[in-house]
Design a protein around this motif. Sequence first.
Motif, short mmCIF file in Angstrom:
data_model
loop_
_atom_site.label_atom_id
_atom_site.label_comp_id
_atom_site.label_asym_id
_atom_site.label_seq_id
_atom_site.Cartn_x
_atom_site.Cartn_y
_atom_site.Cartn_z
N LEU A 180 0.80 -1.22 0.00
CA LEU A 180 0.00 0.00 0.00
C LEU A 180 0.83 1.27 0.00
CD1 LEU A 180 -2.87 -0.61 2.62
CD2 LEU A 180 -3.10 -0.44 0.13
N PHE A 181 2.07 1.20 0.50
CA PHE A 181 2.73 2.40 0.96
C PHE A 181 3.72 2.99 -0.02
CE2 PHE A 181 1.57 0.08 4.88
CZ PHE A 181 0.67 1.02 5.37
N ALA A 182 3.68 4.33 -0.11
CA ALA A 182 4.71 5.06 -0.85
C ALA A 182 6.04 4.94 -0.13
CB ALA A 182 4.32 6.52 -1.00
N GLN A 183 6.01 5.01 1.19
CA GLN A 183 7.20 4.84 2.02
C GLN A 183 6.80 4.23 3.36
OE1 GLN A 183 8.72 9.07 1.64
NE2 GLN A 183 10.67 7.98 1.71
N ILE A 184 7.72 3.46 3.92
CA ILE A 184 7.58 2.94 5.27
C ILE A 184 8.69 3.59 6.08
CG2 ILE A 184 7.59 0.89 6.75
CD1 ILE A 184 6.80 -0.71 4.17
N LEU A 185 8.32 4.53 6.94
CA LEU A 185 9.26 5.37 7.67
C LEU A 185 9.37 4.90 9.12
CD1 LEU A 185 7.85 8.77 6.34
CD2 LEU A 185 9.86 7.53 5.48
N VAL A 186 10.57 4.61 9.57
CA VAL A 186 10.82 4.12 10.92
C VAL A 186 11.52 5.21 11.71
CG1 VAL A 186 11.85 2.31 12.34
CG2 VAL A 186 10.99 1.75 10.04
N SER A 187 10.79 5.84 12.62
CA SER A 187 11.37 6.88 13.47
C SER A 187 12.03 6.22 14.67
CB SER A 187 10.28 7.85 13.94
OG SER A 187 10.79 8.74 14.91
N THR A 188 13.36 6.32 14.75
CA THR A 188 14.07 5.60 15.80
C THR A 188 15.35 6.32 16.22
OG1 THR A 188 14.92 3.41 16.47
CG2 THR A 188 15.39 4.14 14.21
N ASP A 189 15.72 6.12 17.46
CA ASP A 189 17.01 6.56 17.96
C ASP A 189 17.89 5.36 18.29
OD1 ASP A 189 15.41 5.72 20.03
OD2 ASP A 189 15.97 7.32 21.42
N ASP A 190 17.52 4.20 17.75
CA ASP A 190 18.22 2.95 18.04
C ASP A 190 18.91 2.45 16.76
OD1 ASP A 190 18.90 0.25 18.56
OD2 ASP A 190 17.35 0.13 20.10
N PRO A 191 20.24 2.39 16.74
CA PRO A 191 20.94 1.95 15.53
C PRO A 191 20.62 0.51 15.13
CG PRO A 191 22.47 2.18 17.38
CD PRO A 191 21.17 2.77 17.83
N VAL A 192 20.28 -0.34 16.10
CA VAL A 192 19.90 -1.73 15.77
C VAL A 192 18.60 -1.73 14.98
CG1 VAL A 192 19.26 -3.98 16.71
CG2 VAL A 192 21.08 -2.65 17.80
N VAL A 193 17.63 -0.95 15.42
CA VAL A 193 16.36 -0.84 14.72
C VAL A 193 16.56 -0.24 13.33
CG1 VAL A 193 14.12 0.34 14.70
CG2 VAL A 193 14.94 -0.75 16.79
N ALA A 194 17.38 0.80 13.25
CA ALA A 194 17.65 1.43 11.95
C ALA A 194 18.25 0.43 10.97
CB ALA A 194 18.59 2.62 12.13
N ASP A 195 19.14 -0.42 11.45
CA ASP A 195 19.77 -1.43 10.60
C ASP A 195 18.75 -2.46 10.12
OD1 ASP A 195 22.21 -2.62 9.45
OD2 ASP A 195 21.81 -4.26 10.85
N ILE A 196 17.84 -2.87 11.01
CA ILE A 196 16.78 -3.82 10.62
C ILE A 196 15.91 -3.19 9.53
CG2 ILE A 196 14.70 -5.02 11.42
CD1 ILE A 196 16.12 -5.22 14.19
N ALA A 197 15.56 -1.92 9.71
CA ALA A 197 14.72 -1.23 8.73
C ALA A 197 15.40 -1.21 7.36
CB ALA A 197 14.42 0.19 9.20
N LEU A 198 16.68 -0.86 7.34
CA LEU A 198 17.40 -0.80 6.07
C LEU A 198 17.46 -2.17 5.39
CD1 LEU A 198 20.39 1.54 6.99
CD2 LEU A 198 18.58 2.00 5.32
N LYS A 199 17.68 -3.21 6.16
CA LYS A 199 17.76 -4.56 5.59
C LYS A 199 16.42 -4.99 4.98
CE LYS A 199 21.53 -6.27 8.48
NZ LYS A 199 21.92 -7.16 9.60
#
Length: 233
Positions: free
Chosen positions: A48-67
Amino acid sequence: MTCEPLNKPVAIVPARAGSKRLPGKNYHPLLGKPLIQYTLEAAKESDLFAQILVSTDDPVVADIALKLDCQPLERPSALGQDDSTTDAVIADVITRVNLSDKQLIVLLQPTSPLRQAHHIVQAYHYYQSLPSSDNGVISLVKGSKKYLKAYCLLDQELTPIYHKDASYSCEQALPDVYLPNGALYLFSVAAYRAEGCIPRSGLKPYIMAEHDSIDIDTIEDLREAERLIKARM
């Protein structure tokens, strides 16, 4: 950065680092996958989404999002505190991604691993069917009527939650009760800006089953989620 196209919604997944009751909650393993992965995979599967945006201050979460080919947004430290609100996080995303008033936001909390792609799609189509006077859709789960018999204790004064006769009524005589399950919130940027927060008025319900509605706060919640996911297999 501007999100396009406007006819497709944007998913916002708020995932701050701090969690007192369950440290590392957003990437805690759940049957071999980080908790947040269930939400990101459901969002991607919905298509459905144009973008899936993950607002985080956690580098582990950011890495999961990128993968998972999702877009991490580094959350300002001021929005990573115990008293930081989801409303403030959404405002930050709206500003930084330059979302227009017409843009539809679907808020997907990472603590709802039982929410699946078909729930997102159904809630989206329901939102699309609503008149423009409605401000959004919120996911709910049916609760116990017994809570309508409760009181608030304010300054040593008892105030009925529902009405003064509720605690003396049989449950069959009381209306059905529905509780937010945290899985889905759909609203436009315009509706957000009108109230300065996730809309509190003019909302319509998207009802989910109890077995799809667990919200992870504790290790016990994770164990229950494991049981429910295994039951689907």
